[in-house]
Design a protein around this motif. Structure first.
Motif, PDB file in Angstrom:
ATOM      1  N   HIS A  98       7.355  -0.973  -5.014  1.00 40.53           N
ATOM      2  CA  HIS A  98       5.902  -0.883  -4.864  1.00 40.53           C
ATOM      3  C   HIS A  98       5.571  -0.290  -3.501  1.00 40.53           C
ATOM      4  N   CYS A  99       4.374   0.320  -3.395  1.00 43.37           N
ATOM      5  CA  CYS A  99       4.052   1.078  -2.175  1.00 43.37           C
ATOM      6  C   CYS A  99       3.631   0.173  -1.018  1.00 43.37           C
ATOM      7  N   GLY A 100       3.008  -0.965  -1.331  1.00 43.10           N
ATOM      8  CA  GLY A 100       2.574  -1.880  -0.270  1.00 43.10           C
ATOM      9  C   GLY A 100       1.227  -1.526   0.332  1.00 43.10           C
ATOM     10  N   SER A 101       0.639  -0.383  -0.067  1.00 46.32           N
ATOM     11  CA  SER A 101      -0.611   0.005   0.590  1.00 46.32           C
ATOM     12  C   SER A 101      -1.767   0.285  -0.376  1.00 46.32           C
ATOM     13  N   CYS A 102      -1.524   0.344  -1.679  1.00 48.62           N
ATOM     14  CA  CYS A 102      -2.642   0.592  -2.607  1.00 48.62           C
ATOM     15  C   CYS A 102      -3.461  -0.697  -2.761  1.00 48.62           C
ATOM     16  N   TYR A 103      -4.617  -0.613  -3.446  1.00 44.85           N
ATOM     17  CA  TYR A 103      -5.460  -1.814  -3.499  1.00 44.85           C
ATOM     18  C   TYR A 103      -4.840  -2.924  -4.338  1.00 44.85           C
ATOM     19  N   MET A 104      -4.002  -2.585  -5.330  1.00 44.59           N
ATOM     20  CA  MET A 104      -3.345  -3.650  -6.102  1.00 44.59           C
ATOM     21  C   MET A 104      -2.305  -4.369  -5.226  1.00 44.59           C
ATOM     22  N   CYS A 105      -1.525  -3.593  -4.467  1.00 44.38           N
ATOM     23  CA  CYS A 105      -0.560  -4.215  -3.549  1.00 44.38           C
ATOM     24  C   CYS A 105      -1.289  -5.094  -2.535  1.00 44.38           C
ATOM     25  N   LYS A 106      -2.382  -4.552  -1.976  1.00 42.68           N
ATOM     26  CA  LYS A 106      -3.094  -5.300  -0.931  1.00 42.68           C
ATOM     27  C   LYS A 106      -3.758  -6.551  -1.484  1.00 42.68           C
TER      28      LYS A 106
ATOM     29  N   LEU B  59       1.615  -4.636 -10.027  1.00 42.16           N
ATOM     30  CA  LEU B  59       0.728  -3.673 -10.689  1.00 42.16           C
ATOM     31  C   LEU B  59       0.430  -2.488  -9.767  1.00 42.16           C
ATOM     32  N   CYS B  60       1.284  -2.270  -8.776  1.00 42.59           N
ATOM     33  CA  CYS B  60       1.118  -1.166  -7.815  1.00 42.59           C
ATOM     34  C   CYS B  60       0.764   0.143  -8.530  1.00 42.59           C
ATOM     35  N   LEU B  61      -0.164   0.894  -7.952  1.00 40.67           N
ATOM     36  CA  LEU B  61      -0.582   2.164  -8.566  1.00 40.67           C
ATOM     37  C   LEU B  61       0.531   3.205  -8.500  1.00 40.67           C
ATOM     38  N   ASP B  62       1.502   2.971  -7.623  1.00 44.87           N
ATOM     39  CA  ASP B  62       2.597   3.937  -7.462  1.00 44.87           C
ATOM     40  C   ASP B  62       3.944   3.278  -7.764  1.00 44.87           C
TER      41      ASP B  62
HETATM   42 ZN   LIG Z   1       0.945  -0.200  -4.322  1.00 47.17          ZN
END
Ligand SMILES: [Zn+2]
Ligand SMILES: [Zn+2]
Length: 343
Positions: A94-102, A108-111
């Motif tokens: 997971h990216c850790g920075s998209c709104y789902m991660c945050k 459910l990370c967008l990336d």
């Molecule tokens: Zn993410």
């Protein structure tokens, strides 16, 4: 190194590949165990479960994300794990920075990217993974348990999506490994009765070991007067979905975690007429306090759940074709099939 290549449906070749070198932040792991998951079987049968099918074809399919291995090399800037550690891994990055991660829903990370996107997956002598998806296993845990952390975390997530199961009548649909692990977790959550719907006698036997109070077979013993507060559907087919809506009580909750590789033709009317709540369950993530992967490791390390009965078969790596044949044919008596790289 030797790695399994899923060349075309029902055909696995073991090929020679260069052993990857870990980049900064990445870790090279010598595979000790790898479990065959339902999603591996979908791809083995030629089903493009994932939407990036063409890219996968160009790479040659690689599979395997339920792993236990030993760290043999680390890239620069790796801090959490060291050479000699036994580890398992979350199957998605997971990216850790998209709104789902945050928002804490990093599953459910967008990336989000599948673990095997980058390379060979765990059906290979070595697998190279980013440090951030790795978890160090306690010494008390067997390698077999280590390779079950990933599906157990998914089962924990599914039972959590069912809400509070304490004092509830719970039905699990499906006697495969996810159904059995969900049963084990649901039992821990204090169900007043725990039932499971299975197809085969060997699944029933393991279900009792996982703590089920009663076992049903399709058609033979499924009476609509049986009404459950919670139904957890693990198989991903329309017949099972219809059983779920029929057997869930009015106002009850259904959790879906089967992969649904194909579109389904289903009757939605009971969802309205019974005011059913339907929840999807994907992988595992953050439960609000801890990562569900850490909880799964704790459940195993502290012997709160016994998963040994779920692993029915193990094969050496050079017999991976036979392992997939056995895992794919439930009449073989298989539930969870492991590749044991030490055999
Ligand atoms: Zn993410
Ligand atoms: Zn899986």
């Amino acid at each position: 190194m030797k790695a399994a290549l899923f060349e075309k449906p029902y055909t696995i070749q073991i090929v020679e590949k260069a052993t990857p070198k870990p980049e900064p932040g990445w870790v090279l792991i010598k595979t000790l165990r790898a479990g065959i998951c339902g999603s591996d079987l979908h791809n083995y049968r030629g089903c493009a479960l994932r939407n990036n099918f063409e890219a996968w074809q160009q790479l040659g399919f690689a599979e395997g994300h339920e792993l236990c291995g030993e760290v043999v090399a680390v890239g620069d800037k790796v801090e959490k794990v060291k050479i000699g550690d036994r580890v398992t891994a979350e199957a998605v990055w997971h990216c850790g920075s998209c709104y789902m991660c945050k928002s804490g829903q990093y599953h459910l990370c967008l990336d989000r990217k599948d673990l095997v996107w980058w390379g060979d997956g765990a059906f290979a002598e070595f697998v190279c993974l980013p440090e951030k998806v790795l978890y160090v296993l306690p010494e008390s845990m067997t390698s077999s348990e280590g390779a079950l952390v990933e599906p157990l975390a998914a089962a924990y997530h599914a039972v959590r999506k069912a809400g509070d199961c304490f004092g509830k009548k719970v039905l699990i649909i499906g006697g495969g490994s996810m159904g059995q692990l969900c049963a084990g977790v649901a039992k821990l959550s204090g169900t007043i009765s725990l039932s499971i719907l299975v197809r085969y006698d060997h699944q029933a036997k393991v279900a009792y070991e996982m703590g089920c109070d009663s076992v049903f077979y399709p058609h033979a013993s499924l009476d609509s007067s049986l009404q459950f507060d919670v139904v957890i559907e693990t198989t991903g087919n329309s017949e099972a979905f219809e059983n779920a809506t029929r057997l869930c009580r009015k106002g009850g909750r259904i959790v879906l975690l089967g992969g649904y590789p194909h579109p389904q033709n289903i009757n939605l009317a009971p969802i309205v007429s019974k005011e059913l709540q339907i929840a999807g369950s994907l992988c595992y993530g953050w439960d609000g306090i801890r990562k569900e992967f850490e909880i799964a490791i704790d459940l195993l390390a502290k012997k709160k759940i016994n998963v040994t009965a779920v692993v029915t078969h193990e094969f050496p790596f050079d017999q991976i074709s036979e392992a997939f044949r056995v895992a794919s044919d439930k009449k073989s008596g298989s539930i969870k099939v492991h590749i044991n790289f030490n055999l």
